[in-house]
Design a protein around this motif. Structure first.
Motif, PDB file in Angstrom:
ATOM      1  N   PHE A  41      68.706  -1.469   3.515  1.00 20.50           N
ATOM      2  CA  PHE A  41      69.548  -1.989   4.587  1.00 20.50           C
ATOM      3  C   PHE A  41      69.441  -3.510   4.592  1.00 20.50           C
ATOM      4  N   ALA A  42      70.313  -4.157   5.344  1.00 24.57           N
ATOM      5  CA  ALA A  42      70.305  -5.616   5.453  1.00 24.57           C
ATOM      6  C   ALA A  42      70.300  -6.020   6.917  1.00 24.57           C
ATOM      7  N   ILE A  43      69.528  -7.058   7.217  1.00 23.25           N
ATOM      8  CA  ILE A  43      69.521  -7.670   8.545  1.00 23.25           C
ATOM      9  C   ILE A  43      69.513  -9.179   8.345  1.00 23.25           C
ATOM     10  N   GLY A  44      70.516  -9.865   8.894  1.00 22.26           N
ATOM     11  CA  GLY A  44      70.593 -11.304   8.717  1.00 22.26           C
ATOM     12  C   GLY A  44      70.800 -11.669   7.265  1.00 22.26           C
ATOM     13  N   ASN A  45      69.957 -12.571   6.770  1.00 20.59           N
ATOM     14  CA  ASN A  45      70.101 -13.040   5.386  1.00 20.59           C
ATOM     15  C   ASN A  45      69.130 -12.365   4.424  1.00 20.59           C
ATOM     16  N   LYS A  46      68.625 -11.188   4.799  1.00 20.63           N
ATOM     17  CA  LYS A  46      67.674 -10.490   3.938  1.00 20.63           C
ATOM     18  C   LYS A  46      68.041  -9.013   3.791  1.00 20.63           C
ATOM     19  N   GLY A  47      67.696  -8.469   2.621  1.00 22.30           N
ATOM     20  CA  GLY A  47      67.799  -7.045   2.394  1.00 22.30           C
ATOM     21  C   GLY A  47      66.419  -6.417   2.520  1.00 22.30           C
ATOM     22  N   TYR A  48      66.385  -5.105   2.722  1.00 21.77           N
ATOM     23  CA  TYR A  48      65.116  -4.392   2.908  1.00 21.77           C
ATOM     24  C   TYR A  48      65.134  -3.072   2.148  1.00 21.77           C
ATOM     25  N   VAL A  49      63.949  -2.682   1.668  1.00 24.94           N
ATOM     26  CA  VAL A  49      63.762  -1.379   1.026  1.00 24.94           C
ATOM     27  C   VAL A  49      62.491  -0.759   1.577  1.00 24.94           C
ATOM     28  N   THR A  50      62.561   0.524   1.932  1.00 23.76           N
ATOM     29  CA  THR A  50      61.374   1.219   2.413  1.00 23.76           C
ATOM     30  C   THR A  50      61.446   2.695   2.054  1.00 23.76           C
ATOM     31  N   THR A  51      60.311   3.342   2.115  1.00 14.63           N
ATOM     32  CA  THR A  51      60.110   4.772   1.804  1.00 14.63           C
ATOM     33  C   THR A  51      60.616   5.099   0.402  1.00 14.63           C
ATOM     34  N   GLY A  52      61.080   6.331   0.184  1.00 13.45           N
ATOM     35  CA  GLY A  52      61.403   6.763  -1.174  1.00 13.45           C
ATOM     36  C   GLY A  52      60.151   7.196  -1.908  1.00 13.45           C
ATOM     37  N   GLY A  53      60.298   7.592  -3.158  1.00 17.80           N
ATOM     38  CA  GLY A  53      59.134   8.044  -3.898  1.00 17.80           C
ATOM     39  C   GLY A  53      59.375   8.105  -5.391  1.00 17.80           C
ATOM     40  N   SER A  54      58.281   8.228  -6.137  1.00 19.00           N
ATOM     41  CA  SER A  54      58.388   8.427  -7.577  1.00 19.00           C
ATOM     42  C   SER A  54      58.909   9.831  -7.871  1.00 19.00           C
ATOM     43  N   SER A  55      58.786  10.718  -6.873  1.00 20.26           N
ATOM     44  CA  SER A  55      59.382  12.056  -6.903  1.00 20.26           C
ATOM     45  C   SER A  55      59.478  12.510  -5.452  1.00 20.26           C
ATOM     46  N   LEU A  56      60.099  13.638  -5.214  1.00 19.21           N
ATOM     47  CA  LEU A  56      60.211  14.131  -3.841  1.00 19.21           C
ATOM     48  C   LEU A  56      58.852  14.457  -3.231  1.00 19.21           C
ATOM     49  N   SER A  57      57.866  14.752  -4.062  1.00 14.33           N
ATOM     50  CA  SER A  57      56.536  15.114  -3.561  1.00 14.33           C
ATOM     51  C   SER A  57      55.554  13.945  -3.587  1.00 14.33           C
ATOM     52  N   ALA A  58      56.028  12.752  -3.938  1.00  8.53           N
ATOM     53  CA  ALA A  58      55.146  11.577  -3.993  1.00  8.53           C
ATOM     54  C   ALA A  58      55.811  10.409  -3.267  1.00  8.53           C
ATOM     55  N   PRO A  59      55.892  10.488  -1.919  1.00  6.10           N
ATOM     56  CA  PRO A  59      56.616   9.471  -1.153  1.00  6.10           C
ATOM     57  C   PRO A  59      55.785   8.226  -0.880  1.00  6.10           C
ATOM     58  N   TYR A  60      56.501   7.151  -0.491  1.00  5.25           N
ATOM     59  CA  TYR A  60      55.883   5.881  -0.130  1.00  5.25           C
ATOM     60  C   TYR A  60      56.181   5.545   1.328  1.00  5.25           C
ATOM     61  N   ASP A  61      55.379   4.617   1.897  1.00  3.81           N
ATOM     62  CA  ASP A  61      55.628   4.136   3.252  1.00  3.81           C
ATOM     63  C   ASP A  61      55.632   2.608   3.325  1.00  3.81           C
ATOM     64  N   ASP A  62      55.717   1.931   2.177  1.00  6.60           N
ATOM     65  CA  ASP A  62      55.734   0.473   2.182  1.00  6.60           C
ATOM     66  C   ASP A  62      57.117  -0.050   2.551  1.00  6.60           C
ATOM     67  N   LEU A  63      57.152  -1.320   2.985  1.00  5.93           N
ATOM     68  CA  LEU A  63      58.403  -1.984   3.354  1.00  5.93           C
ATOM     69  C   LEU A  63      58.434  -3.356   2.690  1.00  5.93           C
ATOM     70  N   TRP A  64      59.566  -3.694   2.098  1.00  6.60           N
ATOM     71  CA  TRP A  64      59.748  -4.967   1.402  1.00  6.60           C
ATOM     72  C   TRP A  64      61.024  -5.630   1.888  1.00  6.60           C
ATOM     73  N   ASP A  65      60.988  -6.973   1.997  1.00  7.13           N
ATOM     74  CA  ASP A  65      62.246  -7.677   2.244  1.00  7.13           C
ATOM     75  C   ASP A  65      62.612  -8.520   1.032  1.00  7.13           C
ATOM     76  N   PHE A  66      63.908  -8.786   0.902  1.00  7.95           N
ATOM     77  CA  PHE A  66      64.460  -9.461  -0.268  1.00  7.95           C
ATOM     78  C   PHE A  66      65.284 -10.654   0.175  1.00  7.95           C
ATOM     79  N   ASP A  67      64.941 -11.830  -0.361  1.00 10.88           N
ATOM     80  CA  ASP A  67      65.684 -13.049  -0.070  1.00 10.88           C
ATOM     81  C   ASP A  67      66.336 -13.524  -1.366  1.00 10.88           C
ATOM     82  N   PRO A  68      67.662 -13.449  -1.486  1.00 11.89           N
ATOM     83  CA  PRO A  68      68.315 -13.828  -2.746  1.00 11.89           C
ATOM     84  C   PRO A  68      68.360 -15.319  -3.003  1.00 11.89           C
ATOM     85  N   THR A  69      67.923 -16.131  -2.057  1.00 13.34           N
ATOM     86  CA  THR A  69      67.978 -17.591  -2.226  1.00 13.34           C
ATOM     87  C   THR A  69      66.667 -18.195  -2.686  1.00 13.34           C
TER      88      THR A  69
END
Length: 363
Positions: free
Chosen positions: A330-358
């Protein structure tokens, strides 16, 4: 050691020089003299080129635009296949599948200004994964479709009011019950389509909150698919990638709600190799779209930037967390974000990252 990209040709025989070779030197042909002059010129060029390399050799890093920063990790259980939307610069996320294959109902809000998560009222519908979410200009969010604990496909939809922190049921989705659909919102309407109801689909439906009704609009311009990504720029929706009967997709289309027309754009690809994928993430920042992660033969963590003004793709660094699919973007303001997901359906993550393209990312 610096290896120069030239192979010098010998002007004379490489054997030890002797009186006999001195005699032979008198017989040097015009062709050999010409080669000597070429080698001399190349030597001068290489000296300059070598100096440039030496001057650069003080740094072993390469910088590219697009940097990632780890943020406060998601406070709920790690999961894949969650649903989300953004309202008033707050991201809302819930449902999904945990590492024990249990469907979830919990619901959370992330405030980037505070870099903090807050638990909200549980989702009113049945626990599920692979649903969709969107938020419209009425300041309400919506989540529906997906798969429940019994493996049933769903078409129910629920509205979330962030001011009251309450849910209410709204009209069921207008199409068939499905999972792994794609969604987006433009102005007062939300849109849901593609996915799988036992067969791969390409139909698209719009939701009007004021009348609480769904209407079928033009079907997606490309093939049927699940696991596509979407983002909206200037009231136009861009949708692509995904999986059609085990074939990864790389086509890319834009939807204009004013004309109800899908137009094909440049494929999501590079000159080197296809980067088709499914179950990736997409978001828009600063008038440009970004796609990364997912599953596919050459997916990796590269971030791909789409410029709608030129209809061109370019790579912008790499996601700095673990590779994954079924994540939330998702995006908020001038940054994008990625969270959760997994290397497989049985190996999920709970980290959160933001992305600044500038900002430059040092590789």
């Amino acid at each position: 050691m610096i290896h120069l990209p030239f192979r010098f040709l010998s002007a004379t025989d490489s054997r030890s020089q002797s009186v006999a070779s001195e005699t032979l030197s008198a017989l040097v042909t015009k062709k050999t003299k010409k080669q000597q002059r070429i080698n001399w010129a190349l030597g001068v060029l290489c000296l300059g080129w070598t100096g440039l390399l030496v001057g650069c050799s003080g740094s072993s890093t390469v910088a590219t635009l697009g940097d990632w920063t780890v943020k406060s990790e998601f406070e709920g259980v790690a999961r894949t296949g969650a649903s989300n939307f953004v309202l008033n610069n707050i991201a809302y996320m819930g449902t999904g599948l945990d590492n024990k294959s249990q469907r979830l109902q919990d619901f959370w809000a992330y405030d980037p200004a505070k870099n903090a998560w807050t638990q909200k009222a549980n989702y009113l519908g049945a626990a599920r994964n692979f649903g969709v979410g969107f938020a419209t200009s009425n300041n309400k969010g919506y989540i529906g479709t997906g798969i429940n604990v019994n493996g049933d496909l769903l078409k129910d939809f629920y509205e979330y009011d962030p001011a009251a922190n309450t849910w209410k049921k709204v009209a069921d989705f207008g199409g068939t019950a499905r999972y792994q659909a794609v969604s987006f919102a433009i102005g007062a309407k939300g849109y849901v389509g593609t996915g799988n109801d036992g067969n791969y689909l390409k139909d698209i439906w719009s939701y009007e909150p004021t009348s609480n009704t769904w209407a079928k609009v033009a079907s997606y311009g490309g093939a049927k698919r699940v696991g596509a990504v979407s983002f909206v720029i200037n009231n136009m929706a861009y949708v692509g990638t995904g999986n059609n009967n085990s074939t990864q997709q790389k086509d890319w289309y834009v939807y204009d709600p004013a004309t109800d027309v899908w137009t094909q754009k440049l494929d999501f690809t590079t000159d080197q190799a296809s980067i088709a994928r499914s179950y990736g993430v997409g978001f828009a920042v600063g008038g440009k779209g970004y796609v990364t992660l997912g599953s596919g033969t050459s997916t990796g963590t590269t971030v791909w930037e789409y410029d709608p003004a030129t209809d061109l793709w370019a790579s912008l660094g790499a996601f700095e967390g673990a590779p994954r699919a079924y994540a939330i973007g998702f995006a908020i303001g001038n940054k994008g974000y990625v969270t959760t997901g997994g290397s497989s359906l049985s190996a999920p993550y709970d980290d959160l990252w933001d992305f600044d393209p500038t900002i430059e990312q040092v590789l």
